[in-house]
Structure formats: structure tokens, C-alpha cells
Scaffold this motif. Structure first.
Motif, short mmCIF file in Angstrom:
data_model
loop_
_atom_site.label_atom_id
_atom_site.label_comp_id
_atom_site.label_asym_id
_atom_site.label_seq_id
_atom_site.Cartn_x
_atom_site.Cartn_y
_atom_site.Cartn_z
N THR A 96 -7.84 -4.52 -6.78
CA THR A 96 -6.96 -4.41 -5.60
C THR A 96 -7.57 -5.07 -4.36
O THR A 96 -7.13 -4.85 -3.25
N PHE B 26 -1.82 1.09 -8.76
CA PHE B 26 -3.15 1.71 -8.94
C PHE B 26 -3.22 2.99 -8.14
O PHE B 26 -2.67 3.07 -7.04
N SER B 27 -3.93 3.95 -8.70
CA SER B 27 -4.15 5.18 -7.97
C SER B 27 -5.57 5.19 -7.43
O SER B 27 -6.52 4.94 -8.19
N TRP C 174 -7.62 3.94 -0.90
CA TRP C 174 -7.87 2.51 -0.64
C TRP C 174 -8.98 2.30 0.39
O TRP C 174 -9.55 1.23 0.48
N ALA D 147 0.85 -1.17 0.00
CA ALA D 147 0.00 0.00 0.00
C ALA D 147 0.90 1.23 0.00
O ALA D 147 1.84 1.28 0.78
N VAL E 84 2.06 7.57 -8.03
CA VAL E 84 1.95 6.26 -8.67
C VAL E 84 2.79 6.23 -9.95
O VAL E 84 3.49 5.26 -10.24
N VAL F 169 -0.77 0.66 -4.21
CA VAL F 169 -1.91 1.60 -4.27
C VAL F 169 -1.51 2.90 -3.60
O VAL F 169 -0.97 2.89 -2.49
N ASN G 254 -12.26 -0.95 -6.05
CA ASN G 254 -11.60 -1.48 -7.26
C ASN G 254 -11.34 -2.97 -7.06
O ASN G 254 -10.55 -3.36 -6.21
N THR H 20 1.06 -5.59 -5.70
CA THR H 20 0.13 -4.52 -6.09
C THR H 20 0.42 -3.31 -5.24
O THR H 20 0.51 -3.42 -4.02
#
Ligand SMILES: C[S@@+](CC[C@H](N)C(=O)[O-])C[C@H]1O[C@@H](n2cnc3c(N)ncnc32)[C@H](O)[C@@H]1O
Length: 220
Positions: free
Chosen positions: A113, A101-102, A105, A6, A35, A28, A110, A26
Motif C-alpha cells: 500500500t 487491505f486492512s 495506515w 483510504a 474491509v 485501506v 505494508n 487500493t
């Protein structure tokens, strides 16, 4: 191992996919510019790798940065950060599959994610989520961490002490945090472990080797 890093805004974070041999990583972050920086850092590092040959293993950090700058990237950084499912890097099975990914969270839905992940890292970020979204947002964040972990997975957090919250709400630094700060009931030092336990995450390890405490929670 499937890991979510993250908030991967530093080069150190992009290193983790290589150095801990994650199969998939991944990242975020709420800030699209950061990003993009992470994309660039990762592409640079991937371009410096010497692939494995029949008689030697892959060597990370093999080619100097100057070689990449002079001769170009072997893997161009992606610029379309909204659609990262078909990663060029992902076609190399010996490398981790890395996607950035932007988004926020806490509030985003999404599916890309959602996990499940074996490890979630939330370093130097919970304070910002707590100040932005209040106590309810903190609980939502912990719930999402718990539900995004695979059984047996780990959440690694960096505990930002209450004193660092006080520094973050100094006048002129982030005026909108002040009101939220006054309403907060949960404190990192005394509330987080109990809140995480309510969501099935149990403290299993702690380290004070770094300037801020690192705590590891396990999902049974
Ligand atoms: C202090 S930086 C930490 C970066 C990195 N994890 C590290 O340890 O160096 C905090 C990051 O969290 C991101 N952030 C804050 N709130 C967020 C949220 N709700 N969702 C995603 N990212 C967030 C910020 O944009 C910022 O890049």
C-alpha cells in the motif's frame, strides 16, 4: 491513474474505481469487517457490469441486484483479505485493479500500500487518526501521504472541523480519546495546510459544495 481510496468502507468508495476509470485502486481500513464489506460491495457491483462487446461499451450497473442474488455472483467476494495480490477482477484489463487491505495506515509498513499513487482520498477519517495518534500521528500521516504520492499527484481530504472533534469526545462515546484530545495543538482549520506544505503538498483547490469542506493538495 493509480488511486488509493483510504478507508473504503462505503459503497460510494468502491464506485469510484468504476466511475473515474482508475486503472488501479487500493482501499485501506483499520477495521477488517469493514474491509470485508467493501469486498462484498465491489464484488456485487462487478457482478452487475455488462462487459463490452464488439459494438457496445461496458455498462456499469447493468444487471439488477436481484439477478445477482438469484443467479449468484459472477465474481465472488474474496474472503482472504490478507492476500489480495492475485485479484480475480484484476485479470479483466478493462476494469480497474482493485485491492483492499486492512491495517492502520499510519503505523503499518505494508509495501503493497506504499504507492506511488496519483490520487489519495482521505474522507471523513483524519479526525479519527488525529484523536487516536495525537499530533505526532497526524504529522506521520501527512508525511506518509506525501511520500506515497507520485510527483504531480493529489491528496484529497475532507476537513472535519474542530467542533466535530468536540462531539467525538463526549463522555461515553470514546473515553480514551479525551486525554489525547486535551493534548492536541494542531487544529484542522488553521494547521493542516501549513503542515502539508512542510511535506511538499500545496493547497490547490477547495470546495464547500458538500456539508464538509473538501480540500485538494498538489505534490509539485
Ligand atoms: C467515518 S469512516 C469514513 C469512511 C469513508 N471514507 C467515507 O467517507 O464514508 C472512518 C473510517 O476510517 C477508518 N480508520 C480510522 N482510523 C484509521 C487508520 N489509522 N487507518 C485506517 N483506517 C482508519 C475507520 O475504521 C472508519 O472505517
Amino acid at each position: 491513474m493509480q488511486a488509493i481510496i483510504a478507508f473504503p468502507t462505503d459503497i460510494q468508495s468502491t464506485r469510484k474505481g468504476f466511475d473515474f476509470a482508475a486503472a488501479s485502486v487500493t482501499g485501506v481500513d483499520i477495521d477488517p469487517e469493514l474491509v470485508q464489506q467493501a469486498e462484498n460491495s465491489f464484488a456485487l457491483r462487478a457482478s452487475r457490469v455488462r462487459p463490452a462487446t464488439s459494438d457496445s461499451e461496458r455498462i456499469v450497473d447493468y444487471f439488477p441486484i436481484s439477478v445477482v442474488l438469484e443467479h449468484g455472483y459472477r465474481f465472488e467476494p474474496r474472503t482472504n483479505i490478507a492476500s489480495q495480490q492475485d485479484s480475480e477482477l484484476a485479470t479483466f484489463p478493462e476494469w480497474p485493479r482493485v485491492s483492499f487491505f486492512s491495517g492502520d495506515w499510519v503505523t503499518s509498513a505494508n509495501r503493497a500500500t506504499e504507492g506511488p499513487y496519483d490520487v489519495i482520498l482521505a474522507l471523513s477519517v483524519i479526525k479519527w487518526i488525529h484523536l487516536e495518534h495525537g499530533d505526532d500521528g497526524l504529522v506521520t500521516f501527512f508525511r506518509k501521504c506525501a511520500s506515497s504520492l507520485a510527483p504531480g499527484g493529489y491528496l484529497v481530504i475532507e476537513l472535519q472541523p474542530w467542533k466535530s472533534y468536540e462531539r467525538a469526545v463526549r463522555p461515553g462515546v470514546a473515553p480514551h480519546f479525551m486525554e489525547s484530545f486535551r493534548k492536541l495543538k494542531y487544529r484542522p482549520e488553521t494547521s493542516f495546510s501549513a503542515l502539508l506544505q512542510e511535506h511538499g503538498l500545496h493547497l490547490c483547490n477547495e470546495s464547500d459544495a458538500l456539508p464538509r469542506r473538501i480540500s485538494v493538495y498538489h505534490k509539485a
